[in-house]
Motif scaffolding. Structure first.
Motif, PDB file in Angstrom:
ATOM      1  N   PRO A 298       0.835  -1.204   0.000  1.00  9.96           N
ATOM      2  CA  PRO A 298       0.000   0.000   0.000  1.00  9.96           C
ATOM      3  C   PRO A 298       0.868   1.252   0.000  1.00  9.96           C
ATOM      4  CG  PRO A 298      -0.801  -1.569   1.614  1.00  9.96           C
ATOM      5  CD  PRO A 298       0.517  -2.091   1.137  1.00  9.96           C
ATOM      6  N   LYS A 299       0.469   2.228  -0.811  1.00  7.49           N
ATOM      7  CA  LYS A 299       1.256   3.443  -0.993  1.00  7.49           C
ATOM      8  C   LYS A 299       0.494   4.667  -0.493  1.00  7.49           C
ATOM      9  CE  LYS A 299       1.365   3.075  -5.415  1.00  7.49           C
ATOM     10  NZ  LYS A 299       0.455   1.912  -5.415  1.00  7.49           N
ATOM     11  N   ASP A 300       1.252   5.703  -0.182  1.00  3.90           N
ATOM     12  CA  ASP A 300       0.704   7.031   0.077  1.00  3.90           C
ATOM     13  C   ASP A 300       1.267   7.931  -1.012  1.00  3.90           C
ATOM     14  OD1 ASP A 300      -0.361   9.365   1.145  1.00  3.90           O
ATOM     15  OD2 ASP A 300       1.377   9.668   2.459  1.00  3.90           O
ATOM     16  N   VAL A 301       0.443   8.332  -1.970  1.00  5.95           N
ATOM     17  CA  VAL A 301       0.898   9.065  -3.136  1.00  5.95           C
ATOM     18  C   VAL A 301       0.520  10.540  -2.995  1.00  5.95           C
ATOM     19  CG1 VAL A 301       0.884   9.215  -5.647  1.00  5.95           C
ATOM     20  CG2 VAL A 301       0.556   6.992  -4.534  1.00  5.95           C
ATOM     21  N   VAL A 302       1.508  11.417  -3.120  1.00  8.74           N
ATOM     22  CA  VAL A 302       1.260  12.854  -3.102  1.00  8.74           C
ATOM     23  C   VAL A 302       1.651  13.411  -4.469  1.00  8.74           C
ATOM     24  CG1 VAL A 302       1.700  15.048  -1.951  1.00  8.74           C
ATOM     25  CG2 VAL A 302       1.803  12.919  -0.641  1.00  8.74           C
ATOM     26  N   PHE A 303       0.694  13.990  -5.154  1.00  7.38           N
ATOM     27  CA  PHE A 303       0.922  14.557  -6.484  1.00  7.38           C
ATOM     28  C   PHE A 303       1.279  16.034  -6.345  1.00  7.38           C
ATOM     29  CE2 PHE A 303      -2.078  11.059  -7.065  1.00  7.38           C
ATOM     30  CZ  PHE A 303      -1.441  10.314  -8.043  1.00  7.38           C
ATOM     31  N   LEU A 304       2.341  16.446  -7.038  1.00  3.40           N
ATOM     32  CA  LEU A 304       2.782  17.846  -7.049  1.00  3.40           C
ATOM     33  C   LEU A 304       2.750  18.334  -8.487  1.00  3.40           C
ATOM     34  CD1 LEU A 304       4.019  20.296  -5.563  1.00  3.40           C
ATOM     35  CD2 LEU A 304       6.279  19.288  -5.972  1.00  3.40           C
ATOM     36  N   ILE A 305       1.841  19.269  -8.791  1.00  2.00           N
ATOM     37  CA  ILE A 305       1.615  19.678 -10.172  1.00  2.00           C
ATOM     38  C   ILE A 305       1.956  21.152 -10.362  1.00  2.00           C
ATOM     39  CG2 ILE A 305      -0.844  20.064  -9.690  1.00  2.00           C
ATOM     40  CD1 ILE A 305      -1.411  19.270 -12.605  1.00  2.00           C
ATOM     41  N   ASP A 306       2.688  21.438 -11.413  1.00  2.00           N
ATOM     42  CA  ASP A 306       3.129  22.787 -11.788  1.00  2.00           C
ATOM     43  C   ASP A 306       1.990  23.498 -12.507  1.00  2.00           C
ATOM     44  OD1 ASP A 306       4.327  25.033 -12.872  1.00  2.00           O
ATOM     45  OD2 ASP A 306       5.961  23.954 -13.865  1.00  2.00           O
ATOM     46  N   THR A 307       1.542  24.630 -11.947  1.00  2.00           N
ATOM     47  CA  THR A 307       0.479  25.427 -12.588  1.00  2.00           C
ATOM     48  C   THR A 307       0.981  26.831 -12.919  1.00  2.00           C
ATOM     49  OG1 THR A 307      -0.394  26.032 -10.402  1.00  2.00           O
ATOM     50  CG2 THR A 307      -1.407  24.145 -11.506  1.00  2.00           C
ATOM     51  N   SER A 308       2.270  26.961 -13.199  1.00  2.00           N
ATOM     52  CA  SER A 308       2.828  28.267 -13.558  1.00  2.00           C
ATOM     53  C   SER A 308       2.465  28.621 -14.998  1.00  2.00           C
ATOM     54  CB  SER A 308       4.349  28.250 -13.386  1.00  2.00           C
ATOM     55  OG  SER A 308       4.938  27.318 -14.256  1.00  2.00           O
ATOM     56  N   PRO A 352      -3.286  13.113   3.946  1.00  2.00           N
ATOM     57  CA  PRO A 352      -3.642  12.151   2.890  1.00  2.00           C
ATOM     58  C   PRO A 352      -5.085  11.691   3.005  1.00  2.00           C
ATOM     59  CG  PRO A 352      -1.522  11.593   3.894  1.00  2.00           C
ATOM     60  CD  PRO A 352      -2.119  12.673   4.735  1.00  2.00           C
ATOM     61  N   LEU A 353      -5.705  11.465   1.836  1.00  2.00           N
ATOM     62  CA  LEU A 353      -7.094  11.024   1.770  1.00  2.00           C
ATOM     63  C   LEU A 353      -7.172   9.543   1.414  1.00  2.00           C
ATOM     64  CD1 LEU A 353      -8.618  13.979  -0.295  1.00  2.00           C
ATOM     65  CD2 LEU A 353      -8.662  13.696   2.195  1.00  2.00           C
ATOM     66  N   ALA A 354      -8.166   8.872   1.970  1.00  2.00           N
ATOM     67  CA  ALA A 354      -8.403   7.480   1.601  1.00  2.00           C
ATOM     68  C   ALA A 354      -8.911   7.419   0.168  1.00  2.00           C
ATOM     69  CB  ALA A 354      -9.415   6.851   2.552  1.00  2.00           C
ATOM     70  N   ASN A 355      -8.608   6.329  -0.500  1.00  2.00           N
ATOM     71  CA  ASN A 355      -8.999   6.178  -1.902  1.00  2.00           C
ATOM     72  C   ASN A 355     -10.438   5.681  -1.983  1.00  2.00           C
ATOM     73  OD1 ASN A 355      -9.002   5.992  -4.654  1.00  2.00           O
ATOM     74  ND2 ASN A 355      -7.790   4.104  -4.738  1.00  2.00           N
ATOM     75  N   THR A 356     -11.381   6.604  -1.724  1.00  2.00           N
ATOM     76  CA  THR A 356     -12.810   6.294  -1.822  1.00  2.00           C
ATOM     77  C   THR A 356     -13.397   6.970  -3.048  1.00  2.00           C
ATOM     78  OG1 THR A 356     -13.462   8.240  -0.542  1.00  2.00           O
ATOM     79  CG2 THR A 356     -12.933   6.234   0.702  1.00  2.00           C
ATOM     80  N   PRO A 357     -14.561   6.514  -3.530  1.00  2.00           N
ATOM     81  CA  PRO A 357     -15.193   7.176  -4.680  1.00  2.00           C
ATOM     82  C   PRO A 357     -15.437   8.667  -4.438  1.00  2.00           C
ATOM     83  CG  PRO A 357     -16.234   5.053  -4.280  1.00  2.00           C
ATOM     84  CD  PRO A 357     -15.300   5.289  -3.130  1.00  2.00           C
ATOM     85  N   PRO A 389       2.320  16.014   5.761  1.00  2.00           N
ATOM     86  CA  PRO A 389       2.191  15.108   6.902  1.00  2.00           C
ATOM     87  C   PRO A 389       2.075  13.635   6.500  1.00  2.00           C
ATOM     88  CG  PRO A 389       0.729  16.993   7.134  1.00  2.00           C
ATOM     89  CD  PRO A 389       1.291  17.066   5.749  1.00  2.00           C
ATOM     90  N   VAL A 390       2.649  12.789   7.327  1.00  2.84           N
ATOM     91  CA  VAL A 390       2.532  11.334   7.176  1.00  2.84           C
ATOM     92  C   VAL A 390       1.600  10.837   8.270  1.00  2.84           C
ATOM     93  CG1 VAL A 390       3.750   9.126   7.269  1.00  2.84           C
ATOM     94  CG2 VAL A 390       4.819  11.097   6.164  1.00  2.84           C
ATOM     95  N   THR A 391       0.500  10.208   7.891  1.00  3.41           N
ATOM     96  CA  THR A 391      -0.459   9.710   8.879  1.00  3.41           C
ATOM     97  C   THR A 391      -0.343   8.211   9.104  1.00  3.41           C
ATOM     98  OG1 THR A 391      -2.124   9.504   7.129  1.00  3.41           O
ATOM     99  CG2 THR A 391      -2.104  11.564   8.398  1.00  3.41           C
ATOM    100  N   ASP A 392       0.302   7.509   8.187  1.00  2.44           N
ATOM    101  CA  ASP A 392       0.489   6.063   8.318  1.00  2.44           C
ATOM    102  C   ASP A 392       1.924   5.719   7.944  1.00  2.44           C
ATOM    103  OD1 ASP A 392       0.499   3.338   8.325  1.00  2.44           O
ATOM    104  OD2 ASP A 392      -1.218   3.073   6.994  1.00  2.44           O
ATOM    105  N   PRO A 393       2.836   5.616   8.925  1.00  4.55           N
ATOM    106  CA  PRO A 393       4.249   5.350   8.629  1.00  4.55           C
ATOM    107  C   PRO A 393       4.483   4.014   7.909  1.00  4.55           C
ATOM    108  CG  PRO A 393       3.951   6.072  10.906  1.00  4.55           C
ATOM    109  CD  PRO A 393       2.590   5.787  10.360  1.00  4.55           C
ATOM    110  N   GLY A 394       3.498   3.134   7.920  1.00  2.00           N
ATOM    111  CA  GLY A 394       3.661   1.842   7.277  1.00  2.00           C
ATOM    112  C   GLY A 394       3.525   1.890   5.773  1.00  2.00           C
TER     113      GLY A 394
END
Length: 819
Positions: A298-308, A352-357, A389-394
């Motif tokens: 299981p991953k914790d994915v943080v997207f960083l997007i350039d909007t310049s 981080p948000l849970a992957n829900t619909p 922030p990291v909410t789940d170190p695992g």
């Protein structure tokens, strides 16, 4: 027929009785590439022509691949060929300037970044054509049997952050141009060498390009395609000839050529070469790793997007499409969030948000509403995502960056990633566009222990996203270890720390050992589920091997050494890069190629026009996103009489402040303001010098304007709490300056406020040239203070110091810091 030269946007114009047309010194670029197996050998010929009635100097900023080993340059005048030689950069510059003053034709090839180069060509006679020929070697990128050859054609406009060192006379610093400026700053002290003038919207140069690629893979080649260009393909047995289509010759986008080979010969390949410098080898390995879907972590994915602003239009739309696919492709057990940046940073959620619909819908709505504008303050975004922030170190934290990389402070970004990316985390980079900054994207992924992917703004995204998830979801080959078996010392191998491997990703190593004694190289690692992996290569060095292997090792060593200096240049690092580049005849940031004619070809007492070659806006990039509301999307192309500056009143030479500078400073920032004197030469405005067309210029006069400088608070926020006036900085010794300048430098340095709690000596070596401080190098062996924040503050302050005297000197400065 009388010609009139007029300084306007994008170049020099030739005024004829019938019409006005823009004049372009660069007429044509011819590229010849030969690919044998994993290695390409490329020859680039740039044809310059002087359309004026006076002697011309042409300056051209252009790209090459970021890992190209550039090892040859020559100039061709008619039937004469003048071979260039590799020198230390400062020595090459001096040779070039002297030849220019003497009236000799000279060429100077310099590297600004791994993928940005400057070609200067002096004393081109009226009506004359001169060719500059550049040769380089490159190792092709591939995954499995899929090869990719890339030739970049234009340098995209770079955003320049930081405090301005000197006034802007180029027109880039307009308040209407949020992305584009050409002023040197303390963060990008060579900014003026990164951005070429860009042609106004709707304007087309006559500069065209032709590319021919000959592929000999030793086996059958199949599925040849180019997502960027129209191509013509001719087969001659196992050799394939690829040319650009006749209607696709504008140099405004990267040429991308992809093909496959018919067997699995790329699974394990080793190439060797030996000479007096030792035995060299190139090793290519794609481990055939097996995995089971239940092994996905299981991953914790943080997207960083350039909007310049540079992302406006097609690039942002492509990034939004990628984001929608990324979000919908996450595993059910993954968590995620989104951060976007331009002048400021924003985020979808504070955690981080849970992957829900519901959360996926919320994220896609957020992505759909993104707009592109403002400057590319990437450091803010990088810091925000590294501190998210990291909410789940695992969970395995995976950062996904989407950007075109159009910035000039690449090293500042790389340093931040290198220092602050947490162990076990991964940073992946995606570039969307026709001419992205591959150097930045590739290095970020390497330092972030991830992978880089480049996709055009008009390419389908599904295959790229699917492949990305296959790779990051699958187990990697980790803890890779190399062991030498044989006589003599172990080889020096790059990268020095082999990266973890993702599924389908190749391991590429370049090595050198003293002598040419044969041996074996054992590669071991830990695969999925703790399985031990092992592979052995037999290394047999032959004098008849491919000489390109030695060049690629030298280039890999330079790259590794430069990666070690992303936080600042060090004396031992600069010396190591310089010595390697000279030993292997390679271009680097500290070496340059120079070629000079034996004969004096022009009258040096006559006027000479210098012009910077204007370039196309990269395909898909929006002019408004780069230049804001400006009517013309380009500054003047730098037309000038040799060694002279345009005569303007002081107000005209001071560009409007950037949005960050225009805002009232906070109390914290006020405490960091460095008080300086503003003064100028009294006799700065003699009668203007008219050159043919009325180019008003000052002969040998320069305005000295030392503007107040603010060390931006966002650079050292973490240190503000420790600021105290009791911190003492003492200048212990200075060589290379007279007593008056030593006094002024001491007063200047003692006005700097530093974080407390640090003691020790710092020894810097820097150049003073024409009133500017350049290349501030830390002598790390002679220094006892290792605090990077202190070193960076002093380094940036030295870069903004403006000596009043026009001396040229190497300065060695020793500072003592006491709390």
């Amino acid at each position: 027929m009388t010609q009139t030269l007029e300084r306007q946007a994008g170049g020099l114009y030739v005024q004829t009785p019938s019409q006005e047309q823009i004049a372009f010194p660069l007429k044509h670029t011819e590229v010849q590439a030969k690919i044998a197996g994993n290695i390409s050998r490329v020859e680039v010929t740039q044809s310059f022509e002087n359309p004026f009635t006076t002697t011309l100097e042409a300056v051209y900023i252009f790209p090459l691949p970021d890992e190209a080993a550039v090892d040859d340059m020559l100039i061709r005048i008619g039937d004469r060929t003048i071979q260039g030689s590799i020198k230390k950069r400062q020595e090459a510059q001096q040779i070039y300037e002297q030849a220019k003053q003497q009236g000799r034709t000279a060429g100077l090839l310099e590297q600004e970044r791994d993928n940005i180069f400057t070609q200067s060509l002096a004393n081109i006679k009226p009506g004359e054509q001169i060719d500059v020929i550049i040769r380089y070697t490159e190792s092709l990128k591939f995954d499995g049997g899929n090869y990719e050859f890339v030739f970049p054609m234009v340098v995209g406009p770079r955003y320049i952050p930081g405090t301005t060192i000197e006034e802007d006379t180029t027109g880039y610093g307009s308040a209407d141009a949020p992305m584009m400026q050409n002023q040197d700053t303390d963060l990008v002290p060579d900014a003026s060498r990164l951005n070429a003038p860009i042609l106004p919207m709707g304007t087309r140069s006559r500069h065209d390009i032709n590319v021919t690629v000959e592929i000999d893979a030793g086996v059958e080649i199949q599925d040849i395609q180019s997502p960027s260009h129209q191509i013509q393909i001719t087969y001659k047995g196992q050799v394939v000839l690829v040319k650009l289509g006749g209607g696709d010759t504008i140099p405004n986008k990267d040429l991308i050529l992809r093909y496959q080979v018919a067997n699995n010969s790329t699974q394990a390949t080793v190439l060797t070469q030996a000479d007096e410098r030792g035995g060299h080898f190139a090793l290519y390995l794609i481990p055939a790793l097996q995995y089971r879907p239940e092994q996905v972590v299981p991953k914790d994915v943080v997207f960083l997007i350039d909007t310049s602003g540079s992302q406006m239009g097609a690039p942002l739309m492509q990034c939004q499409e990628l984001m929608r696919r990324f979000i919908n492709g996450l595993n059910l057990d993954d968590t995620f969030s989104i951060i976007d940046f331009s002048n400021t940073t924003r985020q979808l959620s504070p955690v981080p948000l849970a992957n829900t619909p519901q959360n996926r819908t919320r994220a896609i709505n957020y992505v759909n509403k993104l707009n592109a504008s403002g400057g590319t303050e990437m450091l803010r975004g990088i810091r925000a995502v590294l501190n998210f922030p990291v909410t789940d170190p695992g969970r395995l934290r995976s950062i996904v960056l989407l950007t075109d990389g159009y910035i000039g402070n690449e090293n500042q970004i790389l340093s931040e990633v290198k220092q602050h990316l947490q162990a076990g985390n991964r940073l992946y980079s995606f570039g969307a566009g026709s001419s992205v900054n591959r150097f930045l994207l590739n290095r970020i992924a390497e330092l972030g222990r991830g992978i880089a992917r480049i996709i055009r703004h008009d390419e389908p995204t599904d295959e790229v996203v699917d492949k990305f998830f296959r790779q990051i979801n699958n187990p990697v080959l980790a803890n890779i270890n190399l062991q030498w078996e044989g006589d003599g010392e172990s080889p020096i191998i790059y990268p020095s720390t082999p990266p973890d491997l993702f599924a389908e990703q190749p391991l590429v190593l370049f090595g050198r050992k003293l002598g040419d004694r044969n041996g074996k190289l054992h590669i071991t690692g830990i695969a999925a589920g703790g399985t031990r992996y092992q592979h052995t290569f037999d290394l047999n060095f032959e004098n008849t091997g491919n000489p390109a292997i030695a060049q690629l090792w030298g280039r890999s060593r330079i790259k590794d050494l430069m990666n070690q200096m992303v936080s600042g240049e060090t004396k031992s690092g600069v010396e190591a890069v310089t010595n390697t580049a000279l030993a292997y005849q390679l271009l680097s940031q500290y070496t340059a190629f120079v070629a000079v004619s034996d004969d004096v070809r022009v009258d040096s007492t006559q006027g000479s026009v210098s012009v910077q070659v204007p370039v196309e806006m990269p395909e898909g990039i929006n002019h408004q996103g780069i230049f804001g509301g400006a009517v013309y999307a380009a500054p003047a192309a730098g037309a000038r009489v040799r060694q002279r500056r345009l005569a303007q009143p002081p107000q005209a030479l001071m560009s409007p402040p950037s949005p960050a500078q225009a805002m009232p400073p906070s109390k914290e920032t006020e405490s960091l303001i460095i008080q300086r004197q503003s003064l100028y030469i009294d006799d700065a405005y003699p009668p203007a010098l008219n050159v043919g067309s009325g180019l008003s210029e000052i002969d040998q006069y320069d305005l000295e304007l030392l503007k107040p400088s603010v060390i931006e608070s966002d650079e050292i926020d973490a240190e503000l709490a420790r600021m105290s006036p009791v911190q003492r900085l003492q200048v212990v010794s200075v060589t290379g300056l007279d007593q008056q300048l030593i006094y002024l430098l001491t007063q200047y340095l003692q006005s700097i406020q530093l974080p407390t709690g640090f003691n020790g000596n710092l020894v810097f070596e820097f150049q003073v040239n024409k009133g500017r401080v350049k290349q501030v190098v830390l002598d790390e062996q002679a220094s006892t203070c290792q605090e990077q924040t202190v070193i960076e503050i002093i380094r940036r302050s030295l870069l903004t110091w403006r000596p009043l005297q026009k001396l040229t000197s190497i300065v060695i400065l020793t500072i003592q810091i006491q709390s």
